[in-house]
Scaffold this motif. Sequence first.
Motif, PDB file in Angstrom:
ATOM      1  N   ILE A  16      -2.132  -5.713   6.927  1.00 58.08           N
ATOM      2  CA  ILE A  16      -0.774  -5.363   7.367  1.00 58.08           C
ATOM      3  C   ILE A  16      -0.657  -3.835   7.421  1.00 58.08           C
ATOM      4  O   ILE A  16      -0.910  -3.155   6.423  1.00 58.08           O
ATOM      5  CB  ILE A  16       0.272  -5.939   6.389  1.00 58.08           C
ATOM      6  CG1 ILE A  16       0.081  -7.454   6.240  1.00 58.08           C
ATOM      7  CG2 ILE A  16       1.688  -5.599   6.859  1.00 58.08           C
ATOM      8  CD1 ILE A  16       0.917  -8.103   5.142  1.00 58.08           C
ATOM      9  N   VAL A  17      -0.307  -3.328   8.578  1.00 64.10           N
ATOM     10  CA  VAL A  17      -0.174  -1.867   8.726  1.00 64.10           C
ATOM     11  C   VAL A  17       1.209  -1.562   9.295  1.00 64.10           C
ATOM     12  O   VAL A  17       1.585  -2.089  10.343  1.00 64.10           O
ATOM     13  CB  VAL A  17      -1.272  -1.284   9.646  1.00 64.10           C
ATOM     14  CG1 VAL A  17      -1.135   0.239   9.741  1.00 64.10           C
ATOM     15  CG2 VAL A  17      -2.659  -1.651   9.136  1.00 64.10           C
ATOM     16  N   GLY A  18       1.935  -0.694   8.594  1.00 67.98           N
ATOM     17  CA  GLY A  18       3.250  -0.265   9.067  1.00 67.98           C
ATOM     18  C   GLY A  18       3.199   1.152   9.600  1.00 67.98           C
ATOM     19  O   GLY A  18       2.805   1.398  10.745  1.00 67.98           O
ATOM     20  N   GLY A  19       3.555   2.105   8.741  1.00 71.42           N
ATOM     21  CA  GLY A  19       3.753   3.502   9.150  1.00 71.42           C
ATOM     22  C   GLY A  19       2.634   4.096   9.982  1.00 71.42           C
ATOM     23  O   GLY A  19       2.901   4.828  10.939  1.00 71.42           O
ATOM     24  N   LYS A  37      11.503 -10.777   1.843  1.00 79.00           N
ATOM     25  CA  LYS A  37      11.424 -10.447   0.400  1.00 79.00           C
ATOM     26  C   LYS A  37      12.436 -11.300  -0.384  1.00 79.00           C
ATOM     27  O   LYS A  37      13.286 -10.798  -1.132  1.00 79.00           O
ATOM     28  CB  LYS A  37      11.651  -8.957   0.153  1.00 79.00           C
ATOM     29  CG  LYS A  37      10.506  -8.065   0.675  1.00 79.00           C
ATOM     30  CD  LYS A  37      10.568  -6.657   0.130  1.00 79.00           C
ATOM     31  CE  LYS A  37       9.357  -5.814   0.517  1.00 79.00           C
ATOM     32  NZ  LYS A  37       9.211  -5.529   1.935  1.00 79.00           N
ATOM     33  N   GLU A  53       5.356  -8.321  12.374  1.00 78.83           N
ATOM     34  CA  GLU A  53       6.237  -8.481  11.198  1.00 78.83           C
ATOM     35  C   GLU A  53       7.587  -7.832  11.462  1.00 78.83           C
ATOM     36  O   GLU A  53       7.662  -6.642  11.797  1.00 78.83           O
ATOM     37  CB  GLU A  53       5.603  -7.828   9.968  1.00 78.83           C
ATOM     38  CG  GLU A  53       6.530  -7.839   8.761  1.00 78.83           C
ATOM     39  CD  GLU A  53       6.034  -6.938   7.636  1.00 78.83           C
ATOM     40  OE1 GLU A  53       4.822  -6.966   7.300  1.00 78.83           O
ATOM     41  OE2 GLU A  53       6.857  -6.185   7.092  1.00 78.83           O
ATOM     42  N   LEU A  63      -1.915   1.457   4.630  1.00 81.36           N
ATOM     43  CA  LEU A  63      -3.262   1.342   5.212  1.00 81.36           C
ATOM     44  C   LEU A  63      -3.361   2.069   6.547  1.00 81.36           C
ATOM     45  O   LEU A  63      -2.394   2.172   7.298  1.00 81.36           O
ATOM     46  CB  LEU A  63      -3.625  -0.138   5.410  1.00 81.36           C
ATOM     47  CG  LEU A  63      -3.663  -0.972   4.126  1.00 81.36           C
ATOM     48  CD1 LEU A  63      -3.910  -2.440   4.450  1.00 81.36           C
ATOM     49  CD2 LEU A  63      -4.727  -0.451   3.154  1.00 81.36           C
ATOM     50  N   ALA A  74       3.672  -4.036  10.910  1.00 81.18           N
ATOM     51  CA  ALA A  74       4.962  -4.144  10.200  1.00 81.18           C
ATOM     52  C   ALA A  74       5.970  -3.213  10.859  1.00 81.18           C
ATOM     53  O   ALA A  74       5.825  -1.996  10.809  1.00 81.18           O
ATOM     54  CB  ALA A  74       4.771  -3.774   8.730  1.00 81.18           C
ATOM     55  N   ALA A 134      -1.237  -4.947   2.066  1.00 75.50           N
ATOM     56  CA  ALA A 134      -0.304  -4.022   2.721  1.00 75.50           C
ATOM     57  C   ALA A 134      -0.008  -2.855   1.800  1.00 75.50           C
ATOM     58  O   ALA A 134       0.063  -3.012   0.580  1.00 75.50           O
ATOM     59  CB  ALA A 134       1.002  -4.742   3.059  1.00 75.50           C
ATOM     60  N   GLY A 135       0.182  -1.713   2.408  1.00 74.45           N
ATOM     61  CA  GLY A 135       0.603  -0.555   1.632  1.00 74.45           C
ATOM     62  C   GLY A 135      -0.148   0.694   2.024  1.00 74.45           C
ATOM     63  O   GLY A 135      -1.221   0.973   1.479  1.00 74.45           O
ATOM     64  N   HIS A 162       0.405  -6.185  -2.091  1.00 77.52           N
ATOM     65  CA  HIS A 162       1.266  -5.165  -1.480  1.00 77.52           C
ATOM     66  C   HIS A 162       1.670  -4.099  -2.490  1.00 77.52           C
ATOM     67  O   HIS A 162       2.195  -4.417  -3.558  1.00 77.52           O
ATOM     68  CB  HIS A 162       2.524  -5.853  -0.926  1.00 77.52           C
ATOM     69  CG  HIS A 162       3.498  -4.912  -0.286  1.00 77.52           C
ATOM     70  ND1 HIS A 162       4.839  -5.148  -0.249  1.00 77.52           N
ATOM     71  CD2 HIS A 162       3.312  -3.722   0.350  1.00 77.52           C
ATOM     72  CE1 HIS A 162       5.450  -4.155   0.390  1.00 77.52           C
ATOM     73  NE2 HIS A 162       4.546  -3.274   0.752  1.00 77.52           N
ATOM     74  N   VAL A 163       1.429  -2.866  -2.121  1.00 74.93           N
ATOM     75  CA  VAL A 163       1.970  -1.729  -2.873  1.00 74.93           C
ATOM     76  C   VAL A 163       3.036  -1.110  -1.976  1.00 74.93           C
ATOM     77  O   VAL A 163       2.744  -0.677  -0.861  1.00 74.93           O
ATOM     78  CB  VAL A 163       0.835  -0.738  -3.228  1.00 74.93           C
ATOM     79  CG1 VAL A 163       1.408   0.599  -3.660  1.00 74.93           C
ATOM     80  CG2 VAL A 163      -0.021  -1.323  -4.345  1.00 74.93           C
ATOM     81  N   THR A 196      11.363  -5.529   6.445  1.00 72.98           N
ATOM     82  CA  THR A 196      12.600  -5.689   5.662  1.00 72.98           C
ATOM     83  C   THR A 196      13.711  -4.744   6.142  1.00 72.98           C
ATOM     84  O   THR A 196      14.863  -5.179   6.289  1.00 72.98           O
ATOM     85  CB  THR A 196      12.292  -5.475   4.165  1.00 72.98           C
ATOM     86  OG1 THR A 196      11.137  -6.231   3.826  1.00 72.98           O
ATOM     87  CG2 THR A 196      13.457  -5.916   3.302  1.00 72.98           C
ATOM     88  N   PRO A 197      13.421  -3.457   6.425  1.00 72.28           N
ATOM     89  CA  PRO A 197      14.525  -2.591   6.890  1.00 72.28           C
ATOM     90  C   PRO A 197      15.130  -3.099   8.199  1.00 72.28           C
ATOM     91  O   PRO A 197      16.347  -3.025   8.388  1.00 72.28           O
ATOM     92  CB  PRO A 197      13.845  -1.229   7.110  1.00 72.28           C
ATOM     93  CG  PRO A 197      12.587  -1.284   6.329  1.00 72.28           C
ATOM     94  CD  PRO A 197      12.167  -2.714   6.285  1.00 72.28           C
ATOM     95  N   ASP A 214       9.742 -10.561   7.024  1.00 73.81           N
ATOM     96  CA  ASP A 214       9.571 -10.002   5.675  1.00 73.81           C
ATOM     97  C   ASP A 214      10.918 -10.009   4.960  1.00 73.81           C
ATOM     98  O   ASP A 214      11.559  -8.976   4.771  1.00 73.81           O
ATOM     99  CB  ASP A 214       8.987  -8.588   5.746  1.00 73.81           C
ATOM    100  CG  ASP A 214       8.597  -8.082   4.361  1.00 73.81           C
ATOM    101  OD1 ASP A 214       8.700  -8.867   3.387  1.00 73.81           O
ATOM    102  OD2 ASP A 214       8.200  -6.909   4.225  1.00 73.81           O
TER     103      ASP A 214
END
Length: 429
Positions: free
Chosen positions: A188-191, A65, A34, A171, A9, A168-169, A138-139, A37-38, A63
């Motif tokens: 789904i992994v972002g940060g 949303k 992904e 992870l 993400a 997602a959230g 998703h959290v 959203t930002p 994404d």
Amino acid sequence: MATPTLQVALDLLELDRAVEIADEAVRGGADWIEVGTPLIKSEGMQAVRTLRERFPGHEIVADMKIADTGAVEVEMAAKSGAGVVCILADADDAVIVEAVRSARKYGVRLMADLINVADPVSRSRELAALGVDYINAHVGIDQQMIGRSSLDLLRRLAGEVGVPIAVAGGLDAETASEAVAAGASVVIVGGNIVKAADVTGAARRVREAIDRPEIRPREEESRDAAIRRLFEAVSAPNVTDAMHRKGSMAGVVSICGRVKAVGPAVTVRTLAGDWAKPVEAIDVAAPGDVLVVRNEGRTDVAPWGELATHSAKNRGVAGIVIDGAVRDVDDIREMKFPVFATATVPNAGDPKGLGEINTEIVCCGQEVRPGDWIVADESGVVVVPRERAYEVARRAMEVRKNEERIREEIRRGRTLSEVSELLKWEKRH
Ligand SMILES: O=C([C@H](O)CO)[C@H](O)[C@H](O)COP(=O)(O)O
């Protein structure tokens, strides 16, 4: 079971950085990319088009949303090159139905994001019946900061929904592995990938964890233990950044240089350098507490010195912060005990017993209540209200992670202004 998909993400604001990070993540094994959203809010559909062009062999997830005008927003994303489009699970059914029609028309799939849905199991069943292709357990990032877990949500859904489940959230490699073991088809992994200095290495670790899932017994950690662990791993500047630049005490410095104090406050109010209450507070404190003393801001008389430091150290006190002066600085430095003060002066006051312990005080401009958390290092002292301690500790860790990637990009030759796109993001008046 098919190999689960790793979706990275890109929750960034700048498209150039996003492309570079996507490239590194793909080299580490990310399958789907992904457009977070930002990034969509910052760069629009151009971000989807650019990533589609740059990564022809990878699925692009938009994404969006989506909350309204389901058909139009799906069409925009599909025409820009997305293969999967995200819609809010709690959007009205009218929006979902239109989005599904549009998705079928343009040959893309819909992923419904369960963020903030009250009854996720029954809503997921409804969404599957309406034609949604994936459910995302998703959290959201703000929810993670107050302790919500995407794995808990996933486990509620496992086996209950007739379509593949994404998760997602917050992870990382360890929780990604648990997610697959719990039935996730898309992880789904972002940060934990995009904020890493070594994005490829971080993605690879998640990839390996997904490919060989295992559940390791997890040690239960109390809230206070988590708060301490997190605050010990970040700096006082990270903490004030996490509090929108608030919480810093003014004019207080470390007497022993590179030391750190983290712990709940035991507050002390004393007068005219009277050292009775500060020293009695050592006996009131539990190991790991930080004493925070207000001496009316006076710097001509010290309520703290070497013997008190020795006693506090023996007791396991984590440190002391004084709005006022300390003495015996040479001895204190030898002990390397975290003492923070506004001044040094040789003379002490007398122990008459003036003042009080564990009442609200103002110390170096900040209100401190008993039990508020103190994070003090060479940059200074920050106070965190006790009811926000967990959230702020989590956010401070995110600040630290974010800086890791920025530091790496500066190391590669960009200026800080370029990495942050400062000119673009100056506030317009
Ligand atoms: O969807 C997301 C969030 O709402 C911001 O847009 C994130 O992409 C998702 O939470 C994954 O990111 P991490 O939680 O940082 O892994």
